[in-house]
Scaffold this motif. Structure first.
Motif, PDB file in Angstrom:
ATOM      1  N   PRO A 187      -1.360  12.047  -6.991  1.00  0.00           N
ATOM      2  CA  PRO A 187       0.209  12.565  -7.074  1.00  0.00           C
ATOM      3  C   PRO A 187       0.354  13.879  -5.977  1.00  0.00           C
ATOM      4  N   GLY A 188       1.573  13.894  -5.467  1.00  0.00           N
ATOM      5  CA  GLY A 188       1.789  15.146  -4.727  1.00  0.00           C
ATOM      6  C   GLY A 188       1.558  14.937  -3.157  1.00  0.00           C
ATOM      7  N   THR A 189       0.719  13.903  -2.829  1.00  0.00           N
ATOM      8  CA  THR A 189       0.573  13.540  -1.460  1.00  0.00           C
ATOM      9  C   THR A 189       1.789  12.813  -0.908  1.00  0.00           C
ATOM     10  N   LEU A 190       1.718  12.753   0.468  1.00  0.00           N
ATOM     11  CA  LEU A 190       3.088  12.197   1.145  1.00  0.00           C
ATOM     12  C   LEU A 190       3.054  10.674   0.709  1.00  0.00           C
ATOM     13  N   PRO A 191       4.213  10.292   0.557  1.00  0.00           N
ATOM     14  CA  PRO A 191       4.560   8.676   0.325  1.00  0.00           C
ATOM     15  C   PRO A 191       4.834   8.147   1.356  1.00  0.00           C
ATOM     16  N   THR A 192       5.358   8.910   2.348  1.00  0.00           N
ATOM     17  CA  THR A 192       5.800   7.973   3.505  1.00  0.00           C
ATOM     18  C   THR A 192       6.321   9.440   4.430  1.00  0.00           C
ATOM     19  N   LEU A 193       6.835   9.010   5.884  1.00  0.00           N
ATOM     20  CA  LEU A 193       7.489   9.954   6.591  1.00  0.00           C
ATOM     21  C   LEU A 193       8.855   9.756   6.570  1.00  0.00           C
ATOM     22  N   TRP A 194       9.707  11.100   6.719  1.00  0.00           N
ATOM     23  CA  TRP A 194      11.111  10.706   6.727  1.00  0.00           C
ATOM     24  C   TRP A 194      11.603   9.778   7.831  1.00  0.00           C
ATOM     25  N   PRO A 240       0.715  -1.189   0.082  1.00  0.00           N
ATOM     26  CA  PRO A 240       0.030   0.006  -0.111  1.00  0.00           C
ATOM     27  C   PRO A 240       0.631   1.243  -0.028  1.00  0.00           C
ATOM     28  N   LEU A 241       2.151   1.198  -0.236  1.00  0.00           N
ATOM     29  CA  LEU A 241       2.950   2.304  -0.479  1.00  0.00           C
ATOM     30  C   LEU A 241       2.759   2.784  -1.953  1.00  0.00           C
ATOM     31  N   TYR A 242       2.498   3.795  -2.038  1.00  0.00           N
ATOM     32  CA  TYR A 242       2.225   4.107  -3.631  1.00  0.00           C
ATOM     33  C   TYR A 242       2.945   5.336  -3.990  1.00  0.00           C
ATOM     34  N   GLU A 243       3.526   5.488  -5.163  1.00  0.00           N
ATOM     35  CA  GLU A 243       4.324   6.614  -5.678  1.00  0.00           C
ATOM     36  C   GLU A 243       3.958   6.781  -7.194  1.00  0.00           C
ATOM     37  N   TRP A 244       4.157   8.205  -7.433  1.00  0.00           N
ATOM     38  CA  TRP A 244       3.700   8.633  -8.847  1.00  0.00           C
ATOM     39  C   TRP A 244       4.921   9.173  -9.720  1.00  0.00           C
ATOM     40  N   PHE A 245       4.735   8.982 -10.914  1.00  0.00           N
ATOM     41  CA  PHE A 245       5.891   9.469 -11.909  1.00  0.00           C
ATOM     42  C   PHE A 245       7.188   9.106 -11.617  1.00  0.00           C
ATOM     43  N   THR A 246       7.359   7.914 -11.108  1.00  0.00           N
ATOM     44  CA  THR A 246       8.986   7.445 -10.743  1.00  0.00           C
ATOM     45  C   THR A 246       9.869   7.236 -11.763  1.00  0.00           C
ATOM     46  N   GLY A 252       5.606  14.332  21.262  1.00  0.00           N
ATOM     47  CA  GLY A 252       6.531  15.578  21.077  1.00  0.00           C
ATOM     48  C   GLY A 252       7.523  15.229  19.842  1.00  0.00           C
ATOM     49  N   GLN A 253       7.421  14.129  19.374  1.00  0.00           N
ATOM     50  CA  GLN A 253       8.368  14.093  18.069  1.00  0.00           C
ATOM     51  C   GLN A 253       7.500  14.289  16.815  1.00  0.00           C
ATOM     52  N   PRO A 254       7.665  15.412  16.105  1.00  0.00           N
ATOM     53  CA  PRO A 254       6.900  15.839  14.991  1.00  0.00           C
ATOM     54  C   PRO A 254       7.175  14.665  13.806  1.00  0.00           C
ATOM     55  N   LYS A 255       6.238  14.603  12.970  1.00  0.00           N
ATOM     56  CA  LYS A 255       6.175  13.883  11.768  1.00  0.00           C
ATOM     57  C   LYS A 255       6.866  14.535  10.694  1.00  0.00           C
ATOM     58  N   GLY A 256       7.886  13.781  10.075  1.00  0.00           N
ATOM     59  CA  GLY A 256       8.387  14.427   8.788  1.00  0.00           C
ATOM     60  C   GLY A 256       7.778  14.003   7.487  1.00  0.00           C
ATOM     61  N   ALA A 272      10.968   7.279   8.610  1.00  0.00           N
ATOM     62  CA  ALA A 272       9.933   6.512   9.611  1.00  0.00           C
ATOM     63  C   ALA A 272       8.817   5.816   9.076  1.00  0.00           C
ATOM     64  N   GLU A 273       9.138   4.739   8.214  1.00  0.00           N
ATOM     65  CA  GLU A 273       8.194   4.403   7.371  1.00  0.00           C
ATOM     66  C   GLU A 273       7.069   3.205   8.324  1.00  0.00           C
ATOM     67  N   GLU A 274       7.682   2.715   9.430  1.00  0.00           N
ATOM     68  CA  GLU A 274       6.597   2.009  10.173  1.00  0.00           C
ATOM     69  C   GLU A 274       5.606   3.100  11.066  1.00  0.00           C
ATOM     70  N   ARG A 275       6.086   4.245  11.403  1.00  0.00           N
ATOM     71  CA  ARG A 275       5.359   5.289  12.001  1.00  0.00           C
ATOM     72  C   ARG A 275       4.288   5.616  10.941  1.00  0.00           C
ATOM     73  N   PHE A 276       4.683   5.837   9.647  1.00  0.00           N
ATOM     74  CA  PHE A 276       3.766   6.261   8.514  1.00  0.00           C
ATOM     75  C   PHE A 276       2.362   5.285   8.524  1.00  0.00           C
ATOM     76  N   LEU A 277       3.162   3.953   8.527  1.00  0.00           N
ATOM     77  CA  LEU A 277       2.049   2.853   8.223  1.00  0.00           C
ATOM     78  C   LEU A 277       0.961   2.786   9.308  1.00  0.00           C
ATOM     79  N   LYS A 278       1.636   3.138  10.760  1.00  0.00           N
ATOM     80  CA  LYS A 278       0.970   3.150  11.823  1.00  0.00           C
ATOM     81  C   LYS A 278       0.006   4.296  12.069  1.00  0.00           C
TER      82      LYS A 278
END
Ligand code: COA
Ligand code: AMP
Length: 630
Positions: free
Chosen positions: A449-456, A41-47, A244-248, A458-464
């Motif tokens: 397109p243009g939306t976030l593909p992941t967090l910097w 379910p990780l999608y990317e555009w125009f790779t 307190g840890q912001p999301k990148g 922190a892929e696990e945090r992105f999924l969670k």
């Protein structure tokens, strides 16, 4: 073309639709495919595309007849300065700074933090990074040194570009001591800084580490645009989550170019050459998408406004800027209009200006209350469009597609889903709900397109954080409903994020700061309703047994701690010392119930509450602060 037909086309053939929109971008290697679902379910555009964002925002306009058109109009009522920068001048400034960064060792993929006020050089810095493929991360000037240090450690930049100061009403904010402190606090060590010295407050430089913005460019060759792949991160923008840890949030280059360019006409209804103004700050996503990249990519003139809606010098400032610079579409946060309405309730000041150039006002970032929308419509005499989006998404997901076909406005709703967004209301179990039912707002994957593909990093945090709760969907963190005409209504956040004057903040982060106070045993921070800022944070602290510090001192300490650790932007000024916090029998703090009590709203006694009597104690603590009316 009708909105319905465009929406249906994007749904039926996303690849065809977005490849068609991609034709408006100048590619080094054009994409042959839009969606890449190989890692779903990780999608990317125009790779498979190759491109440079700065070329599209600057150089191509110089080559295509817009060299002498204003790219940036700088209007700073707070310092009394104005300037106009053409696309040709912008290219020279950007290429010069990019050359200096390259000369000091910045190459493709390196991170660069930008900590600057609302001056044109902030855009020059962003574009210079894009020019050489460096990944910028802009940090809002209202954040304190600690927040900057957290971002330095997460993004691990080679360099920081900053200004000597920012200017807020009644005070000059010295950025350099904050910057020095953050560099000291961070574990990751940067190589160098480049500092823009402002006349309002020059700063001391550390020899060998700090370089002057102008001097560093002397004798250095300007840099050309470096080709990057479509999925190369254009930038990382940190946003508040529950801790307190912001999301990148990572923004992919190609999708961001295609989507932003598309929105300029289809949402904001501006043509190349028109003046577009977003009164926000480069530190927020609105500043990235609609002060810097969107308008410039599309060949619009963008306004960089350094001031406030009121007090610089008065509540007529917005009208002056619109009329003086011939603004066609204007974007700001509802708070700004609530402030203007409070200072000038009848809108008398607008009569001093001719704003007939303006076609529409767009509001976003927080709930737009009907009173404010109606007031703005009456005073300005133009349509007012509320629209909904998030840092993660990067551009409006729900809006009135005025450039395709203006839809009837329903006050209280940001209108309909933009092509590419399949928005659904889900039950806690992830089942789609019927029209009119309240639930979690989710977006069916893939996001456009243009939306976030992941967090910097922190892929696990992105999924969670976004994908695991409702498999097959992106979880927005907002709750709401969709009516039978497809109009979305945003009701509340489902997490600990609050919205203070259009600024997204984490109550969890504030709780972490309060919990660090040596006398505080336990604490809770909630968002209470505020007439001006929409919400304000309010802290409740329980003290350690035997604490002898007077309550007034504890309260002052707590306020100072949040200001010093998170920053003045948190606007944290309300604190109550209480004996106990209301909890469930399993120990969960009943924050939602506390919010209802503070806002004097009816609430159902939670069945799992441990001791209902505590609610009366909370009410008694709130009343002296002007909340929880009987
Ligand atoms: N650098 C340093 N400090 C900053 C800052 C910056 N870039 N931006 C804000 N601050 C400080 C302010 O000086 C203020 O400090 P104070 O507590 O010493 O007064 C504090 O952070 C809160 O600022 P702000 O949210 O601007 O509140 P305010 O009370 O000064 O002004 C409004 C109220 C309504 C005029 C103001 O909030 C506003 O213009 N809101 C629009 C917000 C907006 O455009 N949001 C963008 C999202 S689209
Ligand atoms: P940010 O990421 O800072 O743009 O904040 C995004 C959040 O702000 C959303 O998840 C919403 O909670 C809120 N928000 C943004 N736009 C609107 C809107 N038009 N109406 C109500 N809430 C909004």
């Amino acid at each position: 073309m009708s909105y319905k037909s465009v929406y249906a086309a994007a749904k039926a053939d996303p690849d065809g639709f977005w490849l068609e929109q991609a034709k408006a971008i100048d590619w080094v290697t054009p994409p042959t495919k839009a969606l890449n679902d190989s890692k779903a379910p990780l999608y990317e555009w125009f790779t498979d595309a190759e491109v440079n964002a700065c070329y599209n925002a600057v150089d191509r306009h110089v080559e295509n007849g817009r060299a002498d058109q204003a790219a940036i109009i700088y209007d700073s009522p707070i310092t009394g300065s104005k300037d106009t920068i053409t696309f040709a001048q912008l290219k020279d400034k950007v290429a010069g700074l990019a050359g200096a960064m390259r000369d000091k060792g910045i190459t493709k993929g390196d991170r660069v933090i930008i900590y600057m006020p609302m001056v044109p050089e902030a855009l020059v810095a962003m574009l210079a990074c894009a020019r050489i493929g460096a990944v910028h991360s802009v940090v809002f000037g209202g954040f304190a040194a600690n927040e900057l240090a957290v971002r330095i450690d997460d993004a691990t930049p080679k360099a920081i570009l900053a200004a000597s100061c920012g200017v807020e009403p009644g005070r000059v904010v010295e950025y350099k001591p904050l910057l020095d402190n953050a560099i000291e606090l961070a574990k990751h060590k940067i190589d160098f800084t480049i500092i823009l010295q402002r006349d309002e407050q020059r700063c001391d430089m550390i020899a060998g580490r700090d370089f002057d913005w102008k001097d560093v460019q002397d004798g250095v060759a300007p840099a050309d645009c470096v080709t990057v792949s479509g999925d190369h991160p254009a930038y990382i923008l940190y946003t508040s989550g529950t801790t307190g840890q912001p999301k990148g949030v990572v923004r992919p280059t190609a999708g961001h170019l295609v989507a932003l360019n598309w929105t300029m006409k289809n949402i904001y209804d501006v043509d190349p050459g028109d003046v577009f103004w977003a009164a926000s700050d480069v530190g927020w996503v609105v500043g990235h998408s609609y002060i810097c990249y969107g308008p410039l990519i599309h060949g619009n003139t963008t306004v960089v406004f350094e001031g406030k809606p009121i007090g610089t010098p008065d509540a007529g400032t917005f009208w002056r800027v619109i009329s003086e610079h011939n603004v066609r579409s204007f974007f700001t946060a509802p708070t700004a209009f609530r402030a203007i309405k409070r200072d000038d309730p009848t809108g008398a000041l607008i009569k001093n200006y001719d704003i007939s150039c303006l076609r529409a006002l767009y509001l976003a970032g927080e709930r737009a209350d009907p009173d404010t929308i109606e007031w703005a419509q009456n005073v300005m005499g133009v349509p007012v469009y509320d629209h909904w989006w998030q840092t993660e998404i990067g551009y409006p997901a729900v809006c009135n597609p005025a450039g395709i076909e203006p839809m009837p406005v329903k006050i209280g709703s940001p209108s309909v889903a933009l092509p590419g967004f399949d928005i659904q209301i889900l039950t806690d179990e992830g089942e789609p709900m019927a029209a009119g039912e309240l639930g979690a707002i989710a977006i069916k994957l893939p996001l456009p397109p243009g939306t976030l593909p992941t967090l910097w990093n922190a892929e696990e945090r992105f999924l969670k954080s976004y994908l695991n709760t409702f498999p097959g969907y992106y979880e927005t963190g907002d709750a709401g409903m969709i009516d039978e005409d497809g109009y979305l209504y945003i009701m509340a956040r489902t997490d600990d994020v609050i919205n203070v004057a259009g600024h997204r903040l984490s109550t969890g982060a504030m709780e972490e700061v309060l919990a660090g106070h040596p006398d505080v045993a336990e604490c809770a921070v909630i968002g209470v309703t505020d007439q001006l800022k929409g919400q304000l944070p309010m802290g409740f602290v329980c003290l350690n047994n035997g604490c002898e510090t007077p309550n007034e001192q504890i309260i002052a300490d707590c306020i100072k701690r949040v200001r010093d650790t998170i920053g003045p932007v948190a606007a944290f000024k309300l604190v109550a010392v209480v004996d106990r916090l209301p909890k469930t029998r399993s120990g969960k703090i009943l924050r939602a119930t506390m919010v209802k009590i503070a806002d004097s709203e009816p609430f159902k006694m939670p069945a799992t509450i441990d001791d209902p009597a505590i609610l009366d104690e909370i009410k008694a603590a709130l009343q002296p602060m002007g909340y929880a009316a009987d």
